[in-house]
Design a protein around this motif. Structure first.
Motif, mmCIF file in Angstrom:
data_model
loop_
_atom_site.group_PDB
_atom_site.id
_atom_site.type_symbol
_atom_site.label_atom_id
_atom_site.label_comp_id
_atom_site.label_asym_id
_atom_site.label_seq_id
_atom_site.Cartn_x
_atom_site.Cartn_y
_atom_site.Cartn_z
ATOM 1 N N GLY A 34 1.701 3.262 10.900
ATOM 2 C CA GLY A 34 0.808 4.132 9.922
ATOM 3 C C GLY A 34 1.512 3.998 9.016
ATOM 4 N N LEU A 35 2.254 4.249 8.178
ATOM 5 C CA LEU A 35 2.483 4.030 6.379
ATOM 6 C C LEU A 35 1.784 2.909 5.861
ATOM 7 C CD1 LEU A 35 3.701 5.303 4.307
ATOM 8 C CD2 LEU A 35 5.368 4.727 4.544
ATOM 9 N N ARG A 36 2.179 2.259 7.003
ATOM 10 C CA ARG A 36 1.715 0.793 6.384
ATOM 11 C C ARG A 36 -0.355 0.816 5.998
ATOM 12 N NH1 ARG A 36 4.317 -2.176 9.526
ATOM 13 N NH2 ARG A 36 2.174 -3.002 10.692
ATOM 14 N N ASP A 37 -0.047 1.106 7.193
ATOM 15 C CA ASP A 37 -1.801 1.771 7.401
ATOM 16 C C ASP A 37 -2.231 1.982 5.882
ATOM 17 O OD1 ASP A 37 -1.881 -0.626 9.191
ATOM 18 O OD2 ASP A 37 -2.402 0.717 10.612
ATOM 19 N N ALA A 38 -1.508 3.070 5.983
ATOM 20 C CA ALA A 38 -2.431 4.224 4.679
ATOM 21 C C ALA A 38 -2.240 4.531 3.151
ATOM 22 C CB ALA A 38 -1.194 6.014 4.989
ATOM 23 N N LEU A 39 -0.921 3.240 2.952
ATOM 24 C CA LEU A 39 -0.769 2.758 1.531
ATOM 25 C C LEU A 39 -1.492 1.182 1.118
ATOM 26 C CD1 LEU A 39 3.204 2.288 1.914
ATOM 27 C CD2 LEU A 39 1.855 3.899 0.442
ATOM 28 N N ALA A 40 -1.948 0.651 2.469
ATOM 29 C CA ALA A 40 -3.235 -0.202 1.979
ATOM 30 C C ALA A 40 -4.701 0.547 1.676
ATOM 31 C CB ALA A 40 -3.001 -1.351 3.350
ATOM 32 N N ARG A 41 -4.676 1.267 2.755
ATOM 33 C CA ARG A 41 -5.923 2.635 2.249
ATOM 34 C C ARG A 41 -5.561 2.724 0.859
ATOM 35 N NH1 ARG A 41 -9.867 4.255 6.379
ATOM 36 N NH2 ARG A 41 -11.326 4.979 5.032
ATOM 37 N N GLN A 42 -4.589 3.615 0.304
ATOM 38 C CA GLN A 42 -4.453 4.019 -0.759
ATOM 39 C C GLN A 42 -5.069 2.979 -1.592
ATOM 40 O OE1 GLN A 42 -0.436 4.508 -2.638
ATOM 41 N NE2 GLN A 42 -0.956 6.284 -3.254
ATOM 42 N N ALA A 43 -4.670 1.948 -1.214
ATOM 43 C CA ALA A 43 -4.586 0.152 -2.882
ATOM 44 C C ALA A 43 -5.873 0.679 -2.953
ATOM 45 C CB ALA A 43 -3.298 -0.641 -2.359
ATOM 46 N N ARG A 44 -6.231 0.644 -1.786
ATOM 47 C CA ARG A 44 -7.931 0.095 -1.810
ATOM 48 C C ARG A 44 -8.521 0.472 -2.368
ATOM 49 N NH1 ARG A 44 -7.029 -2.148 3.250
ATOM 50 N NH2 ARG A 44 -7.959 0.250 4.466
ATOM 51 N N SER A 45 -8.365 2.558 -2.220
ATOM 52 C CA SER A 45 -9.801 3.398 -2.913
ATOM 53 C C SER A 45 -8.978 3.916 -3.841
ATOM 54 C CB SER A 45 -10.442 4.210 -1.585
ATOM 55 O OG SER A 45 -8.512 5.131 -0.993
#
Length: 658
Positions: A34-45
């Motif tokens: 979940g943290l990995r997905d949140a960090l990826a989303r953070q990088a996009r937006s």
């Protein structure tokens, strides 16, 4: 200290160097994947990791707040589970609490300090001195902070001091530029006195009054015709550059957006509104929607809840108060908005999915002086009757020809009440919307210009519903005309200062738009009489042809607007034929203008409601524009209450002789 402490303590040591995601992992709020997905989303937006986790449904807001409290070494308080210590919050200080997002909660340090609950402890400490002043406490008082979630803070505030919040919403605009000085003060008595004096003079000297009235009518006709000819003579706007929109690698182009919609007694559109907003293509962690509803409008509130809006949409009840208008509801909801950009829609609107992205891109590339964007408006039920067809031609003329011409000429643009996008900083500086003006949108456009800001046009089009019967049209138009008269009266209190603020072109444009629009409708009977008399008995050829020129300019503007409009060829041809009937459409504005004058004197803040929800027939007959993002609105149930906060205010026609 009252309230529920979940983690941390006052004066606790921050988790030095620890990242929020690591703390959430340690607390069990996130799993590694979940943290990995949140960090990826953070990088996009470009959103914070906690916002990304909430948007993905990986963690709750409360869990993010728990982790933030540990990271910052402050107490974690849920203000919904407790209450502030008595006498800590003076109702007169509610504005400071809302502005600084800091709620006085408890005394500390032996009664010498003050604990405030806030979603952003660092910001509260940076603004400690201003916060002390706003709360009316001693400048030596030590400020300590406790952390809560944004939603928790808002829910706590919505339970406190409704009368103070209502008063703040009604009086945000500075008195110097507010219509409340007209509505509540001697302005109405003065207006009534002037009106009575004019009637008395007309009765005493009818021939002179008739000659003067006719001269004014001819001058207004020439001004309106001149504006149309100027708009026709200007080259078309340059083709817009295809937007790059907001790409995944450009988080700086994705500022936080707050979408605001005011509703009143319109449960029939609740579900379609939620669906329309859900189609907006914007990063959810950077988006919120505030649905401003009157606190006692239980039907609409129930309908919105039944539509099951996503968590990024919130219902903001507006406390009872006067005047009960759309701008007051928006002002109250604005205190709960977190976006750097604010979008305003009407409940029946169907914006295209990419509209917010286009607005964000335009703002990112525009100078700071561009504080507002206005999108085009169109009707999805334009072919359901004669009035909607003529209304569509009028809107095309306004948004495709007149507004671009006014922008090129340097005339301040009166805004429409929907599909407008504004920088929050500018909105706060101006005092938000004037709650006492029923055309708060057009007034806001003038106040933006007076403050040195500019409004630009956004290459995007929102679909909405046109009224379909004469009485609804007259009621809606009379509100617009009344608002224009009140706006003119408000800004003309000090004409010298208005000239300095707007410049010569802006000042003259303001007169033509606001006084000319209402005056031309009132003067129409004189022009009709002159037209008939000269046509039968023969009169001044120059004056007669000047009236014909006004009609020709009106028709040419409508046809040019259709040529530029984003409609199919068959639709354009059909509407072009209906343009020949416009001379029969405009006389309705005379009835509405007399109604507007009477209301401006007797009830300047009364909001004559427009019924919506009956435009679904167009969709069933396949009349939707190909590629349109508009959805099919539900037909209003029998006996459904009309809406109150609806307001789209293009200029009440700047037209020639009609």
């Amino acid at each position: 200290m009252s309230g529920a402490l979940r983690s941390g303590a006052l004066g606790a040591t921050p988790a030095s160097g620890a990242r929020l995601g690591e703390i959430m992992l340690a607390q069990g709020a996130l799993r590694p994947v979940g943290l990995r997905d949140a960090l990826a989303r953070q990088a996009r937006s470009g959103a914070r990791v906690g916002e990304a986790a909430v948007a993905l449904g990986l963690a709750s807001r409360g869990q993010v707040a728990d982790a933030l409290a540990v990271q910052q070494g402050v107490a974690r308080v849920d203000p919904r589970l407790g209450s502030p210590e008595p006498d800590l919050l003076d109702p007169a200080c509610i504005g400071a609490v809302l502005a600084y997002r800091a709620l006085p909660w408890a005394r500390s340090s032996g009664g010498e300090g003050l604990v405030v609950v806030t979603p952003d402890p660092a910001a509260a400490l940076r603004q400690a001195q201003a916060l002390r002043s706003g709360l009316g406490v001693n400048s030596a008082t030590m400020i300590e902070t406790a952390l809560c979630d944004d939603r928790e803070f808002d829910e706590a505030l919505l339970a406190l001091h409704p009368a103070a919040r209502a008063e703040r919403a009604a009086a945000r605009t500075p008195l110097r530029l507010s219509a409340r000085r007209f509505a509540q003060g001697p302005g109405r008595l003065i207006a009534l006195g002037v009106f009575a004096a004019l009637l008395a003079a007309a009765a005493a000297w009818p021939a002179a009054a008739l000659a003067t009235g006719f001269l004014i009518a001819v001058v207004l006709n020439m001004v309106n015709t001149g504006l149309r000819l100027a708009a026709l003579s200007l080259p078309p706007p340059p083709a817009p550059t295809p937007p790059r929109l907001v790409r995944a690698t450009e988080p700086e182009l994705a500022p936080r957006f707050t979408v605001m919609v005011a509703l009143y007694r319109e449960p029939q559109v609740a579900a379609s509104l939620i669906r329309a907003l859900e189609r907006l293509d914007y990063p959810r962690e950077k988006l919120e929607a505030l649905l401003a509803v009157e606190e006692d409008d239980h039907q609409t509130i129930r309908a919105l809840k039944a539509a099951r809006p996503p968590k990024w949409m919130r219902i903001i009840p507006t406390p009872p108060g006067r005047p009960r208008t759309k701008p007051r509801a928006l002002n109250h909801a604005l205190d709960f908005a977190s976006g750097a950009l604010v979008a305003v829609y009407d409940a029946e609107d169907r914006p295209p999915p990419d509209q917010l992205r286009r607005a964000a891109e335009t703002f990112a590339r525009a100078p700071a002086r561009i504080a507002c964007l206005q999108a085009r408006l169109n009707f999805y039920n334009a072919e359901t009757g004669w009035i909607p067809r003529c209304f569509a031609l009028e809107y095309h003329s306004w948004f495709q020809v007149t507004l671009p011409a006014l922008a090129r000429l340097g005339v301040p643009l009166p805004l429409g009440g929907t599909s407008l996008f504004i920088r929050r900083r500018a909105l706060d500086r101006l005092g938000a919307w004037d709650a006492h003006n029923v055309t708060e949108d057009a007034d806001l456009g003038m106040r933006l210009a007076r403050a040195g800001y500019r409004t630009a046009l956004l290459d995007s089009e929102t679909q909405e519903e046109a009224v379909r019967d004469v009485w609804s049209w007259v009621r809606q138009r009379s509100r617009w005309q009344k608002g224009y008269l009140v706006t003119w009266t408000t800004h003309m209190r000090d004409p010298v200062r208005l000239w300095r603020d707007l410049g010569a072109v802006g000042f003259l444009g303001f007169q033509a738009l606001f006084l000319g629009a209402a005056g031309s409708s009132l003067a129409q009977p004189l022009l009709w009489a002159a037209w008939i008399w000269w046509g039968l008995a023969g009169g001044s050829a120059v004056l007669l042809w000047s009236l014909h020129l006004g009609q020709a300019a009106m028709l040419a503007t409508a046809l040019l607007a259709l040529r530029r409009a984003d409609r199919g060829r068959a639709q354009k041809r059909r509407l072009a034929l209906w343009a020949l009937t416009l001379p029969a459409y405009w006389p309705m504005s005379t009835a509405s203008s007399f109604k507007a004058v009477a209301e401006a004197a007797a009830a300047p803040t009364w909001w004559d409601k427009t019924r919506h929800g009956g435009g679904g027939a167009a969709a069933r007959r396949g009349l939707w524009r190909r590629g349109s993002s508009a959805s099919k609105p539900k037909r209003a149930p029998a006996g459904a209450a009309p809406d109150n906060h609806e307001a789209v205010t293009p200029c009440p026609q700047v037209d020639g002789a009609r």
